[in-house]
Scaffold this motif. Sequence first.
Motif, PDB file in Angstrom:
ATOM      1  N   LEU A 157     -16.825   0.535  -2.793  1.00 19.64           N
ATOM      2  CA  LEU A 157     -17.970   1.452  -2.801  1.00 19.64           C
ATOM      3  C   LEU A 157     -17.502   2.880  -3.088  1.00 19.64           C
ATOM      4  O   LEU A 157     -18.117   3.597  -3.889  1.00 19.64           O
ATOM      5  N   ALA A 158     -16.414   3.270  -2.448  1.00 17.74           N
ATOM      6  CA  ALA A 158     -15.913   4.642  -2.607  1.00 17.74           C
ATOM      7  C   ALA A 158     -15.606   4.947  -4.071  1.00 17.74           C
ATOM      8  O   ALA A 158     -15.822   6.061  -4.546  1.00 17.74           O
ATOM      9  N   LYS A 159     -15.158   3.925  -4.796  1.00 13.80           N
ATOM     10  CA  LYS A 159     -14.836   4.105  -6.215  1.00 13.80           C
ATOM     11  C   LYS A 159     -16.036   4.574  -7.031  1.00 13.80           C
ATOM     12  O   LYS A 159     -15.900   5.237  -8.046  1.00 13.80           O
ATOM     13  N   SER A 160     -17.228   4.183  -6.581  1.00 19.15           N
ATOM     14  CA  SER A 160     -18.432   4.570  -7.327  1.00 19.15           C
ATOM     15  C   SER A 160     -18.974   5.926  -6.851  1.00 19.15           C
ATOM     16  O   SER A 160     -19.957   6.420  -7.383  1.00 19.15           O
ATOM     17  N   ILE A 161     -18.334   6.510  -5.836  1.00 21.14           N
ATOM     18  CA  ILE A 161     -18.869   7.748  -5.254  1.00 21.14           C
ATOM     19  C   ILE A 161     -17.953   8.947  -5.500  1.00 21.14           C
ATOM     20  O   ILE A 161     -18.423  10.040  -5.797  1.00 21.14           O
ATOM     21  N   VAL A 162     -16.649   8.742  -5.353  1.00 15.74           N
ATOM     22  CA  VAL A 162     -15.719   9.867  -5.508  1.00 15.74           C
ATOM     23  C   VAL A 162     -14.850   9.658  -6.752  1.00 15.74           C
ATOM     24  O   VAL A 162     -14.732   8.536  -7.254  1.00 15.74           O
ATOM     25  N   ASN A 163     -14.249  10.730  -7.223  1.00 18.53           N
ATOM     26  CA  ASN A 163     -13.496  10.675  -8.480  1.00 18.53           C
ATOM     27  C   ASN A 163     -12.248   9.815  -8.404  1.00 18.53           C
ATOM     28  O   ASN A 163     -11.875   9.167  -9.367  1.00 18.53           O
ATOM     29  N   GLU A 164     -11.600   9.845  -7.254  1.00 17.75           N
ATOM     30  CA  GLU A 164     -10.273   9.218  -7.182  1.00 17.75           C
ATOM     31  C   GLU A 164     -10.150   8.423  -5.883  1.00 17.75           C
ATOM     32  O   GLU A 164     -10.370   8.970  -4.799  1.00 17.75           O
ATOM     33  N   VAL A 165      -9.826   7.148  -6.013  1.00 21.58           N
ATOM     34  CA  VAL A 165      -9.574   6.317  -4.835  1.00 21.58           C
ATOM     35  C   VAL A 165      -8.205   5.679  -5.016  1.00 21.58           C
ATOM     36  O   VAL A 165      -7.864   5.234  -6.122  1.00 21.58           O
ATOM     37  N   MET A 166      -7.418   5.674  -3.967  1.00 22.87           N
ATOM     38  CA  MET A 166      -6.113   5.012  -4.058  1.00 22.87           C
ATOM     39  C   MET A 166      -5.843   4.235  -2.772  1.00 22.87           C
ATOM     40  O   MET A 166      -6.432   4.525  -1.725  1.00 22.87           O
ATOM     41  N   PHE A 167      -4.978   3.254  -2.906  1.00 27.77           N
ATOM     42  CA  PHE A 167      -4.531   2.490  -1.748  1.00 27.77           C
ATOM     43  C   PHE A 167      -3.116   2.913  -1.399  1.00 27.77           C
ATOM     44  O   PHE A 167      -2.341   3.323  -2.278  1.00 27.77           O
ATOM     45  N   THR A 168      -2.756   2.716  -0.134  1.00 27.51           N
ATOM     46  CA  THR A 168      -1.351   2.859   0.250  1.00 27.51           C
ATOM     47  C   THR A 168      -0.940   1.634   1.069  1.00 27.51           C
ATOM     48  O   THR A 168      -1.756   1.011   1.756  1.00 27.51           O
ATOM     49  N   VAL A 169       0.327   1.299   0.955  1.00 24.64           N
ATOM     50  CA  VAL A 169       0.945   0.367   1.899  1.00 24.64           C
ATOM     51  C   VAL A 169       2.245   1.011   2.362  1.00 24.64           C
ATOM     52  O   VAL A 169       2.839   1.813   1.634  1.00 24.64           O
ATOM     53  N   VAL A 170       2.666   0.661   3.539  1.00 26.81           N
ATOM     54  CA  VAL A 170       3.938   1.158   4.064  1.00 26.81           C
ATOM     55  C   VAL A 170       4.938   0.015   3.964  1.00 26.81           C
ATOM     56  O   VAL A 170       4.580  -1.161   4.141  1.00 26.81           O
ATOM     57  N   ASP A 171       6.183   0.356   3.676  1.00 24.55           N
ATOM     58  CA  ASP A 171       7.177  -0.696   3.406  1.00 24.55           C
ATOM     59  C   ASP A 171       7.655  -1.421   4.673  1.00 24.55           C
ATOM     60  O   ASP A 171       8.808  -1.866   4.731  1.00 24.55           O
TER      61      ASP A 171
END
Length: 205
Positions: A157-171
């Motif tokens: 949903l956020a992808k359709s609302i804000v310009n930039e969406v990213m995911f993170t994972v920690v190693d």
Amino acid sequence: MTIFYKFEGKLYANITNKCPCACTFCIRKNSDSIAGNDSLWLEHEPTYEEIIEAFEKFDKTGITDLVFCGYGEPMARADVLVDVARYVKQHTNMKIRINTNGLVDFMNPAFDPYSMRYVIDSISISLNAPDPESYNEVTRPSYGLPAFNAMLNFAKLAKSIVNEVMFTVVDVITPLQIEECEELAKGLQIPLRVRKRVTDNETYT
Ligand code: SF4
């Protein structure tokens, strides 16, 4: 009480210490602050007025980015966050990012995600793991197994609302799980950043 602090040239907002998760890598378990700033444990949840007052008093010379992060999950106070972000947008040229666990739907079911439109520029969401079971092991959300899909749905949903969406994972997960996260993120067309487990000289979420 530290509501705002500077880290690597960016301004960070610390508006709550609440969080429904207990991530295995959470820096709050072994430090009270980040990069030598004062303790980020808040005496009380600051009101909108207190946050704005602290923002106005902070020396923001040369700062171009504001990140809602802090020692807690900022979207636990999503309505206040968006009100503050709107004020900042109306009075500065700062780019605004939220670092979140993506569980706002559980934390604040009445929150309208569309209120972020034209206010929030970027959202970084903790993917943490490739499936509900391993997500539960790493993130330990109080909502249990459904939290994983709630987080993914928020990302879509956020992808359709804000310009930039990213995911993170920690190693802290296995290389195979990181590969699976990369596949999942690719399928959703959301960039993924793999972070090293943080020390108290870094930030988190
Ligand atoms: S890392 Fe973020 S989401 Fe996880 S327990 Fe800490 S504050 Fe909560």
